[in-house]
Design an enzyme around this catalytic site. Structure first.
Site, PDB file in Angstrom:
ATOM      1  CB  ALA A  70      -0.918  -0.015   1.150  1.00  0.00           C
ATOM      2  N   GLY A  71       0.197   2.246  -0.591  1.00  0.00           N
ATOM      3  CA  GLY A  71       1.016   3.404  -0.454  1.00  0.00           C
ATOM      4  C   GLY A  71       1.558   3.976  -1.891  1.00  0.00           C
TER       5      GLY A  71
ATOM      6  CE  LYS B 290       0.329   7.674  -0.204  1.00  0.00           C
ATOM      7  NZ  LYS B 290      -0.087   7.034   0.983  1.00  0.00           N
TER       8      LYS B 290
ATOM      9  CG  ASN C  96       5.750   7.518   4.033  1.00  0.00           C
ATOM     10  OD1 ASN C  96       4.614   8.226   4.389  1.00  0.00           O
ATOM     11  ND2 ASN C  96       5.894   6.304   4.445  1.00  0.00           N
TER      12      ASN C  96
ATOM     13  CG  PHE D 175      -3.702   8.193   5.529  1.00  0.00           C
ATOM     14  CD1 PHE D 175      -2.817   7.271   5.394  1.00  0.00           C
ATOM     15  CD2 PHE D 175      -4.684   7.964   6.596  1.00  0.00           C
ATOM     16  CE1 PHE D 175      -2.623   5.967   6.002  1.00  0.00           C
ATOM     17  CE2 PHE D 175      -4.610   6.678   7.448  1.00  0.00           C
ATOM     18  CZ  PHE D 175      -3.469   5.875   7.381  1.00  0.00           C
TER      19      PHE D 175
ATOM     20  CB  SER E 255      -0.090   5.206   8.867  1.00  0.00           C
ATOM     21  OG  SER E 255      -0.301   4.274   7.443  1.00  0.00           O
TER      22      SER E 255
ATOM     23  CG  ASN F 155       3.599   9.565   8.593  1.00  0.00           C
ATOM     24  OD1 ASN F 155       4.417   9.795   9.260  1.00  0.00           O
ATOM     25  ND2 ASN F 155       3.750   8.651   7.627  1.00  0.00           N
ATOM     26  CB  THR F 156      -3.195   9.525  10.594  1.00  0.00           C
ATOM     27  OG1 THR F 156      -2.930   9.582   9.060  1.00  0.00           O
ATOM     28  CG2 THR F 156      -4.432   9.774  10.957  1.00  0.00           C
TER      29      THR F 156
ATOM     30  CE  LYS G  13       1.032  -1.981   5.780  1.00  0.00           C
ATOM     31  NZ  LYS G  13       1.437  -1.294   4.446  1.00  0.00           N
TER      32      LYS G  13
ATOM     33  CG  ASN H 161       2.502   1.005   7.972  1.00  0.00           C
ATOM     34  OD1 ASN H 161       2.975   1.680   7.227  1.00  0.00           O
ATOM     35  ND2 ASN H 161       1.051   1.184   7.863  1.00  0.00           N
ATOM     36  CB  THR H 162       6.964   2.867   7.733  1.00  0.00           C
ATOM     37  OG1 THR H 162       5.619   3.844   8.420  1.00  0.00           O
ATOM     38  CG2 THR H 162       6.950   2.911   6.488  1.00  0.00           C
TER      39      THR H 162
END
Ligand SMILES: Cc1cc2nc3c(=O)[nH]c(=O)nc-3n(C[C@H](O)[C@H](O)[C@H](O)COP(=O)(O)O)c2cc1C
Length: 342
Positions: A65-66, A69, A114, A118, A179, A181-182, A221, A250-251
């Site tokens: 994913a990513g 998108k 990154n 989203f 993720s 980043n949210t 995930k 994920n990252t």
């Protein structure tokens, strides 16, 4: 050949190059005749199909994913050989994500950082991209996430609405709770949020299967930064609610040991992918495999850069693998090599 063009490409902003590549695959995706013409020029070796979550995958290698998108490029990207492509993360409403620049290359570590947050055109747009023709045999999963402005307390409403819209047209759905980043998203992995989310989503999956005769597997995930105790709890929720599988991982928000205070600010915020993630993802997969006796299927992702890496993930318990950063660093040849040698 890719290694030769990589140098000049890596001198230009990462997101710009990504968007450029994506627009080429988008054009191929839009014109079936162009797709077919290119398809006739490519010969794929026969690889053995594999059945996971009740779906038949043409091979074990997928695009994580990513990358695509908004689901604009998956048909074209399938020409590289991917057996499955995970669209998204898709949110219910469009949103712009974090300010740019928000993707950074770290070549000396074979990594990317990154902090996208989203960005996306929203679920209704993606739905349109997913209707119409599909490349033969390609499995298309959709990774779903909550909008930035949706509080965790009502996140389940976002996920249920996304299920309602996307289930009819997806092969599987991946619930993204990992993720970095949210803000607050990863807290959805805690039992107090995850239990309700898993219960309501699997109930919706089962109702949908009864009414429409199509079971859409639900995967979770997860983050590589969970403690063993949190993974233990999470697996308990997954098993007791019959979640169909796990995507690990994920990252990471962690940085390699050698990163110190002198590293650029860009190293500090965001999720790191690529080589530094590999051993950690592997460990998470082994642990899940041990806890579930191999009964919960896993898609292994994180730092796969070679056939050997992919083999190690499969040996640790992954049924399928996905690639992102390795694809950026090594190019399409990596995907073909793994498919042909697994
Ligand atoms: C630029 C970029 C954007 C990403 N966006 C998403 C995303 O929207 N949703 C998601 O679940 N994972 C996302 N990921 C994480 C990847 O799907 C994957 O889990 C992670 O990068 C580890 O795999 P890799 O080391 O092969 O890249 C993104 C990764 C990168 C590098």
């Amino acid at each position: 050949m890719y290694q030769r063009i990589r140098k000049p490409l890596f001198a230009i902003d990462a997101e710009f190059i990504h968007d450029l590549a994506l627009s080429i695959f988008h054009v191929i995706s839009k014109y079936p005749k162009l797709y077919k013409l290119i398809r006739t020029k490519i010969s794929f070796r026969n690889s053995s199909k594999i059945n996971v979550f009740g779906l038949e995958f043409p091979n074990r290698v997928g695009l994580a994913a990513g990358f695509d998108k908004n689901g604009e490029a998956y048909r074209g990207l399938s020409l590289i050989g991917f057996g499955h492509i995970e669209i998204g993360t898709v949110t219910l409403l469009p949103q712009s994500g974090n300010p740019k620049p928000r993707i950074f290359r770290v070549p000396r570590a074979n990594a990317l950082i990154n902090r996208m947050g989203f960005p996306g055109k929203g679920c209704d747009y993606v739905l349109k991209q997913l209707t119409g023709w599909r490349p033969d045999g390609l499995i298309v999963g959709v990774n779903i996430g909550k909008n930035k402005n949706t509080p965790n307390e009502s996140a389940v409403e976002d996920y249920l609405s996304l299920f309602n819209k996307l289930a009819p047209i997806s092969d599987y759905l991946a619930i993204n709770v990992s993720s970095p980043n949210t803000i607050g998203l990863r807290r959805l992995q805690e039992r107090r949020f995850l239990e309700g989310l898993a219960r309501k989503m699997t109930k919706r999956r089962d109702e949908f299967a009864r009414k429409k005769g199509k079971k859409v597997p639900l995967l979770l995930k997860i983050s590589p930064d969970l403690s063993d105790a949190m993974i233990y709890d999470l697996i308990d929720v997954v098993e007791s609610n019959n979640i169909d599988g796990i995507i690990a991982t994920n990252t990471t928000i962690n940085r390699p040991q050698d990163a110190n205070d002198s590293m650029p600010r860009t190293w500090k915020e965001g999720g790191m992918s690529g080589k530094p993630l590999f051993e950690r993802s592997l460990r998470v997969i082994s642990f899940i495999n041990k806890l579930t006796n191999g009964h919960v299927p896993v898609i292994g992702v994180g730092g796969i850069f070679s056939v050997d890496d992919a083999k190690r993930m499969i040996d640790s318990g992954a049924n399928l693998v996905q690639i992102y950063t390795g694809f950026v660093y090594q190019g399409p040849i990596l995907v073909r090599e793994i498919i042909d040698n697994l």
